[in-house]
Design a protein around this motif. Structure first.
Motif, mmCIF file in Angstrom:
data_model
loop_
_atom_site.group_PDB
_atom_site.id
_atom_site.type_symbol
_atom_site.label_atom_id
_atom_site.label_comp_id
_atom_site.label_asym_id
_atom_site.label_seq_id
_atom_site.Cartn_x
_atom_site.Cartn_y
_atom_site.Cartn_z
ATOM 1 N N GLY A 145 0.819 -1.209 0.000
ATOM 2 C CA GLY A 145 0.000 0.000 0.000
ATOM 3 C C GLY A 145 0.855 1.262 0.000
ATOM 4 O O GLY A 145 0.550 2.244 -0.683
ATOM 5 N N ASP A 146 1.956 1.224 0.771
ATOM 6 C CA ASP A 146 2.873 2.365 0.803
ATOM 7 C C ASP A 146 3.525 2.568 -0.565
ATOM 8 O O ASP A 146 3.721 3.712 -1.005
ATOM 9 C CB ASP A 146 3.953 2.151 1.864
ATOM 10 C CG ASP A 146 3.412 2.253 3.281
ATOM 11 O OD1 ASP A 146 2.304 2.812 3.458
ATOM 12 O OD2 ASP A 146 4.088 1.776 4.215
ATOM 13 N N GLU A 147 3.863 1.470 -1.232
ATOM 14 C CA GLU A 147 4.483 1.571 -2.555
ATOM 15 C C GLU A 147 3.502 2.172 -3.565
ATOM 16 O O GLU A 147 3.891 2.983 -4.412
ATOM 17 C CB GLU A 147 4.945 0.196 -3.027
ATOM 18 C CG GLU A 147 6.155 -0.337 -2.277
ATOM 19 C CD GLU A 147 6.699 -1.623 -2.883
ATOM 20 O OE1 GLU A 147 6.570 -1.813 -4.110
ATOM 21 O OE2 GLU A 147 7.255 -2.435 -2.123
ATOM 22 N N LEU A 148 2.241 1.769 -3.468
ATOM 23 C CA LEU A 148 1.235 2.336 -4.365
ATOM 24 C C LEU A 148 1.051 3.821 -4.071
ATOM 25 O O LEU A 148 0.921 4.641 -4.991
ATOM 26 C CB LEU A 148 -0.092 1.604 -4.216
ATOM 27 C CG LEU A 148 -1.234 2.089 -5.126
ATOM 28 C CD1 LEU A 148 -0.844 1.954 -6.599
ATOM 29 C CD2 LEU A 148 -2.524 1.315 -4.837
ATOM 30 N N GLN A 152 1.601 6.997 -6.617
ATOM 31 C CA GLN A 152 0.611 8.038 -6.869
ATOM 32 C C GLN A 152 1.196 9.430 -6.639
ATOM 33 O O GLN A 152 0.908 10.371 -7.379
ATOM 34 C CB GLN A 152 -0.609 7.812 -5.971
ATOM 35 C CG GLN A 152 -1.395 6.567 -6.340
ATOM 36 C CD GLN A 152 -2.443 6.199 -5.302
ATOM 37 O OE1 GLN A 152 -2.274 6.476 -4.110
ATOM 38 N NE2 GLN A 152 -3.522 5.574 -5.740
ATOM 39 N N GLU A 153 2.054 9.549 -5.622
ATOM 40 C CA GLU A 153 2.688 10.834 -5.354
ATOM 41 C C GLU A 153 3.631 11.211 -6.493
ATOM 42 O O GLU A 153 3.695 12.379 -6.910
ATOM 43 C CB GLU A 153 3.449 10.776 -4.036
ATOM 44 C CG GLU A 153 2.536 10.711 -2.810
ATOM 45 C CD GLU A 153 3.318 10.525 -1.532
ATOM 46 O OE1 GLU A 153 4.578 10.529 -1.596
ATOM 47 O OE2 GLU A 153 2.689 10.384 -0.471
ATOM 48 N N ALA A 154 4.373 10.234 -6.997
ATOM 49 C CA ALA A 154 5.290 10.497 -8.110
ATOM 50 C C ALA A 154 4.520 10.961 -9.336
ATOM 51 O O ALA A 154 4.954 11.861 -10.064
ATOM 52 C CB ALA A 154 6.102 9.240 -8.432
ATOM 53 N N LEU A 155 3.369 10.355 -9.578
ATOM 54 C CA LEU A 155 2.555 10.733 -10.729
ATOM 55 C C LEU A 155 1.988 12.135 -10.576
ATOM 56 O O LEU A 155 1.846 12.887 -11.554
ATOM 57 C CB LEU A 155 1.419 9.718 -10.908
ATOM 58 C CG LEU A 155 0.502 9.906 -12.116
ATOM 59 C CD1 LEU A 155 1.288 9.703 -13.417
ATOM 60 C CD2 LEU A 155 -0.677 8.945 -12.055
ATOM 61 N N ALA A 156 1.659 12.495 -9.348
ATOM 62 C CA ALA A 156 0.992 13.776 -9.100
ATOM 63 C C ALA A 156 1.966 14.955 -9.016
ATOM 64 O O ALA A 156 1.533 16.108 -9.080
ATOM 65 C CB ALA A 156 0.179 13.692 -7.814
ATOM 66 N N ARG A 157 3.242 14.678 -8.848
ATOM 67 C CA ARG A 157 4.195 15.778 -8.708
ATOM 68 C C ARG A 157 4.232 16.656 -9.958
ATOM 69 O O ARG A 157 4.171 16.167 -11.084
ATOM 70 C CB ARG A 157 5.599 15.236 -8.413
ATOM 71 C CG ARG A 157 5.802 14.853 -6.945
ATOM 72 C CD ARG A 157 7.274 14.763 -6.624
ATOM 73 N NE ARG A 157 7.888 13.629 -7.315
ATOM 74 C CZ ARG A 157 8.034 12.423 -6.792
ATOM 75 N NH1 ARG A 157 7.566 12.182 -5.575
ATOM 76 N NH2 ARG A 157 8.621 11.466 -7.464
ATOM 77 N N ALA A 158 4.386 17.949 -9.725
ATOM 78 C CA ALA A 158 4.437 18.896 -10.850
ATOM 79 C C ALA A 158 5.652 18.630 -11.727
ATOM 80 O O ALA A 158 5.616 18.790 -12.943
ATOM 81 C CB ALA A 158 4.476 20.334 -10.331
ATOM 82 N N GLU A 159 6.751 18.225 -11.114
ATOM 83 C CA GLU A 159 7.953 17.871 -11.857
ATOM 84 C C GLU A 159 8.225 16.390 -11.652
ATOM 85 O O GLU A 159 8.821 15.991 -10.656
ATOM 86 C CB GLU A 159 9.155 18.693 -11.391
ATOM 87 C CG GLU A 159 9.025 20.166 -11.682
ATOM 88 C CD GLU A 159 10.287 20.911 -11.298
ATOM 89 O OE1 GLU A 159 10.303 22.124 -11.499
ATOM 90 O OE2 GLU A 159 11.224 20.260 -10.803
ATOM 91 N N PRO A 160 7.759 15.542 -12.554
ATOM 92 C CA PRO A 160 7.918 14.098 -12.423
ATOM 93 C C PRO A 160 9.376 13.675 -12.313
ATOM 94 O O PRO A 160 10.290 14.452 -12.601
ATOM 95 C CB PRO A 160 7.280 13.552 -13.709
ATOM 96 C CG PRO A 160 6.371 14.649 -14.151
ATOM 97 C CD PRO A 160 7.048 15.922 -13.769
ATOM 98 N N GLU A 179 5.631 1.009 -15.602
ATOM 99 C CA GLU A 179 6.409 -0.200 -15.284
ATOM 100 C C GLU A 179 6.470 -0.413 -13.783
ATOM 101 O O GLU A 179 6.329 -1.536 -13.293
ATOM 102 C CB GLU A 179 7.820 -0.053 -15.856
ATOM 103 C CG GLU A 179 8.711 -1.267 -15.601
ATOM 104 C CD GLU A 179 10.112 -1.094 -16.169
ATOM 105 O OE1 GLU A 179 11.010 -1.851 -15.760
ATOM 106 O OE2 GLU A 179 10.309 -0.190 -17.010
ATOM 107 N N LYS A 180 6.651 0.684 -13.044
ATOM 108 C CA LYS A 180 6.676 0.598 -11.586
ATOM 109 C C LYS A 180 5.321 0.161 -11.046
ATOM 110 O O LYS A 180 5.238 -0.657 -10.120
ATOM 111 C CB LYS A 180 7.044 1.970 -11.000
ATOM 112 C CG LYS A 180 7.028 2.021 -9.476
ATOM 113 C CD LYS A 180 8.001 1.023 -8.861
ATOM 114 C CE LYS A 180 7.972 1.106 -7.337
ATOM 115 N NZ LYS A 180 8.868 0.107 -6.714
ATOM 116 N N LEU A 181 4.250 0.681 -11.618
ATOM 117 C CA LEU A 181 2.911 0.278 -11.190
ATOM 118 C C LEU A 181 2.707 -1.218 -11.432
ATOM 119 O O LEU A 181 2.113 -1.915 -10.601
ATOM 120 C CB LEU A 181 1.853 1.084 -11.945
ATOM 121 C CG LEU A 181 0.387 0.779 -11.591
ATOM 122 C CD1 LEU A 181 0.122 1.047 -10.115
ATOM 123 C CD2 LEU A 181 -0.553 1.608 -12.462
ATOM 124 N N GLY A 182 3.194 -1.705 -12.557
ATOM 125 C CA GLY A 182 3.099 -3.137 -12.848
ATOM 126 C C GLY A 182 3.818 -3.968 -11.799
ATOM 127 O O GLY A 182 3.355 -5.048 -11.426
#
Length: 240
Positions: A145-148, A152-160, A179-182
């Motif tokens: 759950g923490d990894e997910l 999500q935080e990485a996806l939401a960041r203004a600067e990926p 790939e990470k989500l997979g």
């Protein structure tokens, strides 16, 4: 996507057949051969789940997001999903429920010394093992759950994460994130499958059969209820 939906329908039909063989067999194995036969059928159910997750992994390698959308599942099934599938600790809730129901149904027999050997008669060692596995599984669920959440935080960041990398493009970064989500989904599926295996291993053949039948019937029931609800909504039922 359509192919996986067809695969799942066929897979569920086959699961029904295997479960039917278990329920039609000896309720309480009386001989070693009976026990071996029951164990073979339980192992067949477990192998059937292995096949399911292998097919699911193949879909995930092509399009991991479709596993979260799960268009082949009913709205009810999707509402119960955790990281694109059932929550592994559900196994323990089912185990405790089945054990309690069976214990209560023949408590007088137990008091009179008549044994049934079913899930209502888990030994102290088995109960300790269930508790130990449940604690381990909760920890692993939390880690996934923490990894997910981190994904999500990485996806939401203004600067990926890919920003500023030499030669990188937004598309490269998106593919990296997918790939990470997979990988997160693969860990969740591995935990689901491992939990089923571990529980079945410490049960007697009779108890293991009762457990996999109860798990399958729960799955069948949720799916049937969900599909019925979707059909009613599609036919002009309550909407929004």
């Amino acid at each position: 996507m359509a192919n996986f939906g067809q695969f799942q329908d066929s897979w569920i039909d086959q699961l029904r057949k295997i479960v039917g063989q278990l329920t039609d067999g000896p309720t309480r194995p009386k001989t070693e051969e009976d026990s071996r036969q029951v164990r073979r059928l339980v192992d067949k159910v477990v192998s059937h789940y292995v096949d399911y997750y292998a097919a699911k992994a193949a879909v995930g390698r092509t399009d991991v997001l479709i596993l979260f959308a799960a268009p082949w599942a009913s709205a009810l099934e999707r509402s119960l999903h955790w990281v694109a599938g059932f929550r592994p600790t559900t196994v323990f809730h089912l185990m405790y429920t089945e054990s309690s129901v069976r214990f209560e149904s023949h408590v007088m027999d137990i008091l009179r010394g008549r044994r049934t050997g079913d899930l209502g008669e888990l030994s102290p060692g088995q109960l300790a093992r269930v508790s130990e596995l449940q604690c381990q599984t909760v920890k692993e669920e939390n880690k996934i759950g923490d990894e997910l959440g981190a994904w999500q935080e990485a996806l939401a960041r203004a600067e990926p994460e890919w920003a500023g990398l030499p030669g990188a493009s937004p598309r490269d970064g998106l593919e990296k994130l997918l790939e990470k989500l997979g990988e997160v989904v693969a860990k969740a599926d591995e935990l689901r499958m491992r939990t089923i295996r571990q529980v079945v291993e410490f049960l007697t053949p009779q108890q293991a059969a009762e457990f996999v039948v109860a798990a399958a019937e729960l799955q069948f029931g949720i799916r049937a209820w969900g599909l019925h609800h979707d059909r009613e909504r599609g036919a002009g039922g309550v909407c929004c």
